[in-house]
Design an enzyme around this catalytic site. Structure first.
Site, PDB file in Angstrom:
ATOM      1  N   HIS A  51      10.852  -1.723  -1.169  1.00  0.00           N
ATOM      2  CA  HIS A  51      10.127  -0.491  -1.514  1.00  0.00           C
ATOM      3  C   HIS A  51      10.347  -0.140  -2.988  1.00  0.00           C
ATOM      4  CE1 HIS A  51       9.166  -0.141   2.620  1.00  0.00           C
ATOM      5  NE2 HIS A  51      10.362   0.242   3.029  1.00  0.00           N
ATOM      6  N   LEU A  95      -8.127  10.718 -13.677  1.00  0.00           N
ATOM      7  CA  LEU A  95      -7.941  10.072 -12.369  1.00  0.00           C
ATOM      8  C   LEU A  95      -7.180  11.028 -11.451  1.00  0.00           C
ATOM      9  CD1 LEU A  95      -7.796   7.410 -10.561  1.00  0.00           C
ATOM     10  CD2 LEU A  95      -5.596   6.979 -11.653  1.00  0.00           C
ATOM     11  N   ASP A 129       1.158  -2.896   1.502  1.00  0.00           N
ATOM     12  CA  ASP A 129       1.893  -3.547   2.597  1.00  0.00           C
ATOM     13  C   ASP A 129       2.617  -4.800   2.113  1.00  0.00           C
ATOM     14  OD1 ASP A 129       2.822  -3.896   5.142  1.00  0.00           O
ATOM     15  OD2 ASP A 129       0.946  -4.708   5.944  1.00  0.00           O
TER      16      ASP A 129
HETATM   17  C1  FPP Z   1       4.732  -0.953   3.626  1.00  0.00           C
HETATM   18  O1  FPP Z   1       5.498  -2.134   3.564  1.00  0.00           O
HETATM   19  C2  FPP Z   1       5.130  -0.004   2.574  1.00  0.00           C
HETATM   20  C3  FPP Z   1       5.616   1.246   2.790  1.00  0.00           C
HETATM   21  C4  FPP Z   1       5.795   1.793   4.148  1.00  0.00           C
HETATM   22  C5  FPP Z   1       6.050   2.116   1.683  1.00  0.00           C
HETATM   23  C6  FPP Z   1       5.209   2.112   0.440  1.00  0.00           C
HETATM   24  C7  FPP Z   1       5.955   2.849  -0.613  1.00  0.00           C
HETATM   25  C8  FPP Z   1       6.113   2.428  -1.886  1.00  0.00           C
HETATM   26  C9  FPP Z   1       5.471   1.204  -2.417  1.00  0.00           C
HETATM   27  C10 FPP Z   1       6.984   3.246  -2.777  1.00  0.00           C
HETATM   28  C11 FPP Z   1       6.320   3.727  -4.017  1.00  0.00           C
HETATM   29  C12 FPP Z   1       5.180   4.621  -3.755  1.00  0.00           C
HETATM   30  C13 FPP Z   1       4.776   5.634  -4.599  1.00  0.00           C
HETATM   31  C14 FPP Z   1       3.544   6.410  -4.260  1.00  0.00           C
HETATM   32  C15 FPP Z   1       5.533   6.017  -5.822  1.00  0.00           C
HETATM   33  P1  FPP Z   1       6.330  -2.596   4.847  1.00  0.00           P
HETATM   34  O2  FPP Z   1       7.693  -2.027   4.739  1.00  0.00           O
HETATM   35  O3  FPP Z   1       5.589  -2.207   6.097  1.00  0.00           O
HETATM   36  O4  FPP Z   1       6.341  -4.148   4.660  1.00  0.00           O
HETATM   37  P2  FPP Z   1       6.435  -5.265   5.820  1.00  0.00           P
HETATM   38  O5  FPP Z   1       5.147  -5.148   6.603  1.00  0.00           O
HETATM   39  O6  FPP Z   1       6.513  -6.531   5.040  1.00  0.00           O
HETATM   40  O7  FPP Z   1       7.647  -4.964   6.626  1.00  0.00           O
END
Ligand code: FPP
Length: 237
Positions: free
Chosen positions: A33, A127, A16
């Site tokens: 992201h 893993l 997050d």
């Molecule tokens: C939450 O942050 C994050 C996500 C919804 C996406 C997570 C995806 C990645 C890190 C991409 C890479 C993943 C892999 C498995 C290769 P948010 O957007 O909710 O953040 P905020 O709460 O600050 O708005």
């Protein structure tokens, strides 16, 4: 769990803070992201080094479809690209890829890439990385209940025969152990529809760091904190 070294067998991460990381830098959310891919690599390296056997990553929730279309599209593209590009390195490291979540809503292309990555890494023994994609716990439990109800309706199972194992066995995670440690970055202290059944006895760790800034050292700190916890599973010492 390895009781001597107190290493969690299964670590699950709610990644997050990508959006906040981006807005702090006046960047677009998708750039947050994109910056979240390196911490995934770092976590994999740390998990392999520490001897963790299962690592679940909450990559896309069923609720995430409600985000702006551009963010959803770039996130899906990023996930596809990462899975394809990283597969050779994962094979080299002995990492096996699996997914949980409802696949039907994912595009044909995403499903094909995932199936290919799963097949190519199937022999990985060090893993297992479980990517939660179009996943939410309530959706998973609902789908599991439908499956069990189907067996009852077909006469192959009676209501009295339903045990905790029946339910656990009908979940997407049926073949994996429950998580021992759940990490959520960015200082938020909630589960957000993630592994609700499986988290019954998990330890929780909520570091302030935003996901794009999460490092191998942060992962190690989480493991150290876990080792200090006293897990009793409802029993007395
Ligand atoms: C939450 O942050 C994050 C996500 C919804 C996406 C997570 C995806 C990645 C890190 C991409 C890479 C993943 C892999 C498995 C290769 P948010 O957007 O909710 O953040 P905020 O709460 O600050 O708005």
């Amino acid at each position: 769990m390895n009781t001597e070294k107190r290493i969690p067998r299964h670590v699950a991460i709610i990644m997050d803070g990508n959006g906040r990381w981006a807005s702090l830098r006046s960047k677009e959310r998708y750039e947050g992201h994109a910056a979240g891919v390196e911490p995934v690599r770092a976590s994999l390296r740390a998990a392999v080094r520490q001897g963790v056997e299962f690592l679940t990553l909450y990559a896309f929730s069923t609720e995430n479809w409600g985000r702006p279309a551009k963010e959803v599209d770039t996130l899906m593209e990023l996930l596809c690209e990462s899975v394809v590009n990283e597969t050779p390195e994962l094979q080299r490291q002995g990492v096996r890829i699996r997914t949980i979540g409802e696949r039907n809503r994912l595009s044909e292309r995403v499903r094909e890439h995932l199936a290919q990555a799963e097949a190519l890494t199937a022999g990985g023994k060090r893993l297992t990385v479980i990517v939660a994609l179009n996943y939410s716990s309530r959706d998973e439990i609902t789908r599991a209940m439908r499956r069990i109800a189907g067996r009852v309706a077909a006469g192959t199972l009676t209501p009295e025969q339903i045990t905790e194992q029946t339910i656990a066995g009908a979940l997407d995670t049926a073949e994996f152990p429950d998580p021992d440690l759940i990490i959520r970055t960015s200082g938020e202290c909630r589960l957000s529809n993630f592994l609700l059944w499986q988290a019954s006895y998990a330890e929780f760790y909520f570091p302030e760091v935003l996901w794009p800034d999460f490092t191998e050292e942060d992962f190690d700190r989480a493991i150290e904190e876990y080792a200090r916890r006293d897990r009793r599973f409802g029993l007395v010492k």
